[in-house]
Write a protein that holds these residues in place. Structure first.
Motif, PDB file in Angstrom:
ATOM      1  N   ARG A 126     -16.429 -21.676   1.793  1.00 19.89           N
ATOM      2  CA  ARG A 126     -15.660 -22.641   1.014  1.00 19.89           C
ATOM      3  C   ARG A 126     -14.266 -21.903   0.678  1.00 19.89           C
TER       4      ARG A 126
ATOM      5  N   ASP B 103     -14.430 -27.166   1.984  1.00 21.52           N
ATOM      6  CA  ASP B 103     -15.501 -26.482   2.977  1.00 21.52           C
ATOM      7  C   ASP B 103     -14.658 -26.019   4.203  1.00 21.52           C
TER       8      ASP B 103
ATOM      9  N   PHE C 153     -28.840 -36.172  -7.883  1.00 22.09           N
ATOM     10  CA  PHE C 153     -28.600 -35.396  -6.391  1.00 22.09           C
ATOM     11  C   PHE C 153     -28.704 -36.486  -5.356  1.00 22.09           C
TER      12      PHE C 153
ATOM     13  N   ALA D  81     -27.094 -29.280   2.525  1.00 18.78           N
ATOM     14  CA  ALA D  81     -26.834 -29.043   1.077  1.00 18.78           C
ATOM     15  C   ALA D  81     -26.394 -27.784   0.792  1.00 18.78           C
ATOM     16  N   GLU D  82     -26.410 -26.901   1.700  1.00 20.20           N
ATOM     17  CA  GLU D  82     -26.170 -25.354   1.416  1.00 20.20           C
ATOM     18  C   GLU D  82     -25.815 -24.693   2.729  1.00 20.20           C
ATOM     19  N   PRO D  83     -24.693 -23.919   2.790  1.00 23.30           N
ATOM     20  CA  PRO D  83     -24.633 -22.831   3.865  1.00 23.30           C
ATOM     21  C   PRO D  83     -25.905 -22.395   4.414  1.00 23.30           C
TER      22      PRO D  83
ATOM     23  N   GLY E 154     -22.895 -33.295   4.085  1.00 25.80           N
ATOM     24  CA  GLY E 154     -22.367 -34.233   3.354  1.00 25.80           C
ATOM     25  C   GLY E 154     -22.048 -33.924   2.108  1.00 25.80           C
ATOM     26  N   LEU E 155     -21.394 -34.673   1.122  1.00 27.82           N
ATOM     27  CA  LEU E 155     -20.984 -34.228  -0.021  1.00 27.82           C
ATOM     28  C   LEU E 155     -21.002 -35.640  -0.918  1.00 27.82           C
ATOM     29  N   SER E 156     -21.391 -35.566  -2.081  1.00 23.06           N
ATOM     30  CA  SER E 156     -21.386 -36.784  -2.959  1.00 23.06           C
ATOM     31  C   SER E 156     -20.153 -37.613  -3.135  1.00 23.06           C
TER      32      SER E 156
ATOM     33  N   TYR F 129     -35.832 -33.165  -0.545  1.00 20.58           N
ATOM     34  CA  TYR F 129     -34.710 -33.201  -1.091  1.00 20.58           C
ATOM     35  C   TYR F 129     -34.910 -33.769  -2.436  1.00 20.58           C
TER      36      TYR F 129
ATOM     37  N   ASP G 255     -29.150 -29.281  11.397  1.00 21.62           N
ATOM     38  CA  ASP G 255     -28.222 -29.010  10.297  1.00 21.62           C
ATOM     39  C   ASP G 255     -27.578 -30.228   9.934  1.00 21.62           C
ATOM     40  N   ILE G 256     -27.679 -30.667   8.764  1.00 24.91           N
ATOM     41  CA  ILE G 256     -27.039 -32.065   8.221  1.00 24.91           C
ATOM     42  C   ILE G 256     -26.158 -31.989   6.931  1.00 24.91           C
TER      43      ILE G 256
ATOM     44  N   SER H   9     -22.712 -35.465  -9.752  1.00 27.10           N
ATOM     45  CA  SER H   9     -22.575 -33.917  -9.010  1.00 27.10           C
ATOM     46  C   SER H   9     -21.756 -32.974  -9.980  1.00 27.10           C
TER      47      SER H   9
ATOM     48  N   ASN I  78     -24.828 -27.277  -6.904  1.00 29.33           N
ATOM     49  CA  ASN I  78     -23.469 -26.680  -6.965  1.00 29.33           C
ATOM     50  C   ASN I  78     -23.243 -26.178  -8.174  1.00 29.33           C
TER      51      ASN I  78
ATOM     52  N   ILE J 282     -23.521 -22.261  -4.304  1.00 28.04           N
ATOM     53  CA  ILE J 282     -24.740 -23.463  -4.037  1.00 28.04           C
ATOM     54  C   ILE J 282     -26.161 -22.457  -4.467  1.00 28.04           C
TER      55      ILE J 282
ATOM     56  N   ILE K 201     -20.494 -25.126   8.511  1.00 30.16           N
ATOM     57  CA  ILE K 201     -19.959 -24.836   7.276  1.00 30.16           C
ATOM     58  C   ILE K 201     -20.490 -23.585   6.853  1.00 30.16           C
TER      59      ILE K 201
END
Ligand code: DLL
Length: 443
Positions: free
Chosen positions: A336, A312, A149, A222-224, A246-248, A144, A243-244, A101, A347, A342, A333
């Motif tokens: 930030r 976040d 990614f 993956a983005e707001p 997460g982050l790497s 996705y 809405d899902i 990432s 990112n 994003i 979220i």
């Protein structure tokens, strides 16, 4: 291990997933897992070991969940400084996957998974999708991006384990995405919310009415994004939008997800322990206060993260969800605490742009990033001042500079951006902190 607390990948019946476990039982499990992960990181990760030693703490000092506050934070810069493999707690022979990432400057950050980590990841995505009402028999188009990614492969493994039929389209080629949605009778789509906005616009141009398709769920992250985007998406298609998050660094998608009540995102806190802290001081804040989300991985083997500062901004929602899950929820979220942008789910840090520009002769250290949204898709333009000498030179020299800049930015950002060369001293000079980013995207 008590079977109720073990996540079964294929069976999401409420009796078999920890989402509904009574709270006291849950807190015991979390404490045991916290002690285990702290011990593992202390044994195998030098940086963590030395930070505990500086504070005079040993793993034995963690006797309650509140003791987590004694532990040092981990930051994105720690991943950058130990690039590429310095935070691994497993030998490479046990690592089955690496993802990458964006870092804050030239080098990306690397995250690692053992076989067991991939299984946990798969199981949390199964819980996300089950919470969105999906099951075996659904046809899931996964738009996705596949590759470095985490979005593509993360959602893919989970959707397959759920028993759904996966159509692994990855991102791009909107016309083909729309054709497959229609021809395959796709019932759920996973992609960034802005990519779905783009599909809505493109479908209208192609004469396809997304409201007439059997699509019933969209799993967007993956983005707001906003409630008004949700209303727009749901009015232009037949689907219910989820809405899902997460982050790497923590695992990828699947840290938290909405259920059908759409009242916050349930955090899979048997694997990812949430705290909210004051972004300025790092002091813990109570449920219901807005602050920075800090996450600790309980079960990650290859790369445990202890008190990772996500940057976040959100809050932990007090009370229990009407769906019956006992695991806590966080709000959307919206922003930030750092300057990370994003763009189409990728990112981007302004500092990455700066470090790329600095390597190229003929530019001045003055640039601006302009963000717009065209047909639902984010566009990024980098305007950069060139030296007067270069500007007055032959056209060929400017073209060459343009190509070098384009190449450097493509390389460091991993996405295509527009480069515009402007005359020296034409970009507005700020009185104080340089305003590098002008965001003209609207919700
Ligand atoms: O974006 C993982 C992901 C993939 C999540 C697919 C959801 C769906 P990274 O590329 O490491 O990982 O970016 C993580 O993206 O810290 C947030 O700032 C932002 N982000 C992710 N999900 C959401 C969301 C993936 N639902 C960074 N709402 C995070 C707002 C989000 N921001």
């Amino acid at each position: 291990m008590n079977s109720i607390l073990e996540t079964s990948v294929t069976d999401c019946h409420p009796a078999n997933v920890p989402d509904y476990t009574p709270l006291p039982q849950f807190r015991d499990l979390q404490l045991k897992r916290l002690q285990a992960v702290v011990t593992r990181a202390w044994r195998h990760v030098k940086l963590f070991q030395s930070r505990l030693a500086e504070r005079g703490i040993a793993p034995d000092d963690i006797r309650s969940l509140d003791d987590i506050a004694k532990l040092p934070f981990t930051e994105k810069s720690d991943l950058r400084d130990t690039y590429p493999f310095g935070l691994f707690a497993s030998p490479m022979k046990d690592v089955v996957r690496l993802h990458v990432s964006s870092g804050t400057t030239g080098k990306p950050i690397v995250v690692a998974y053992t076989k067991e980590d991939v299984e946990v990841w798969t199981s949390v995505i199964v819980r996300c999708l089950a919470g969105c009402g999906l099951h075996r028999g659904d046809i899931v188009q996964n738009a996705y991006g596949y590759g470095l990614f985490t979005g593509g492969l993360g959602a893919h493994y989970g959707a397959e384990a759920l028993g759904a039929t996966v159509v692994p389209t990855s991102g791009g080629n909107a016309d083909r995405q729309i054709m497959l949605l229609k021809d395959f009778g796709v019932t759920a789509i996973c992609c960034t919310p802005t990519y779905f906005l783009h599909l809505i616009d493109r479908a209208a141009e192609m004469g396809v009415d997304l409201r007439e398709l059997p699509l019933r769920a969209g799993v967007f992250g993956a983005e707001p994004w906003t409630e008004s985007m949700r209303r727009h998406i749901e009015s232009k298609s037949s689907l219910e939008a989820f809405d899902i998050y997460g982050l790497s660094e923590i695992i990828g998608p699947g840290v938290a997800c909405e259920c059908r009540r759409h009242n916050g995102l349930h955090i899979f806190e048997d694997h990812f322990y949430p705290e909210i802290v004051d972004p300025a001081t790092g002091a813990p804040l109570p449920d219901g206060s807005e602050g920075e989300l800090v996450l600790t991985t309980f079960s990650k083997l290859a790369m445990p993260m202890i008190r990772y500062r996500t940057r976040d901004i959100t809050m932990l929602l007090p009370g229990q969800c009407e769906c019956g899950r006992t695991i806590r929820r966080m709000g959307r979220i919206g922003r930030r605490s750092d300057d990370m942008l994003i763009i189409r789910g990728i990112n981007v840090f302004p500092s990455q742009v700066e470090s790329a520009l600095l390597q190229i002769e003929g530019t001045l250290p003055n640039y601006q990033i302009i963000l717009t949204r065209e047909q639902g898709l984010d566009q990024m333009e980098v305007q950069v001042e060139v030296t007067p000498q270069m500007f007055n030179d032959k056209i060929g020299a400017l073209q060459g500079l343009h190509e070098r800049l384009q190449g450097a930015l493509d390389h460091v950002l991993g996405i295509r951006v527009k480069v515009a060369l402007v005359e020296a001293y034409t970009l507005e000079r700020s009185q104080g902190k340089a305003k590098r980013v002008i965001d003209r995207r609207t919700a």
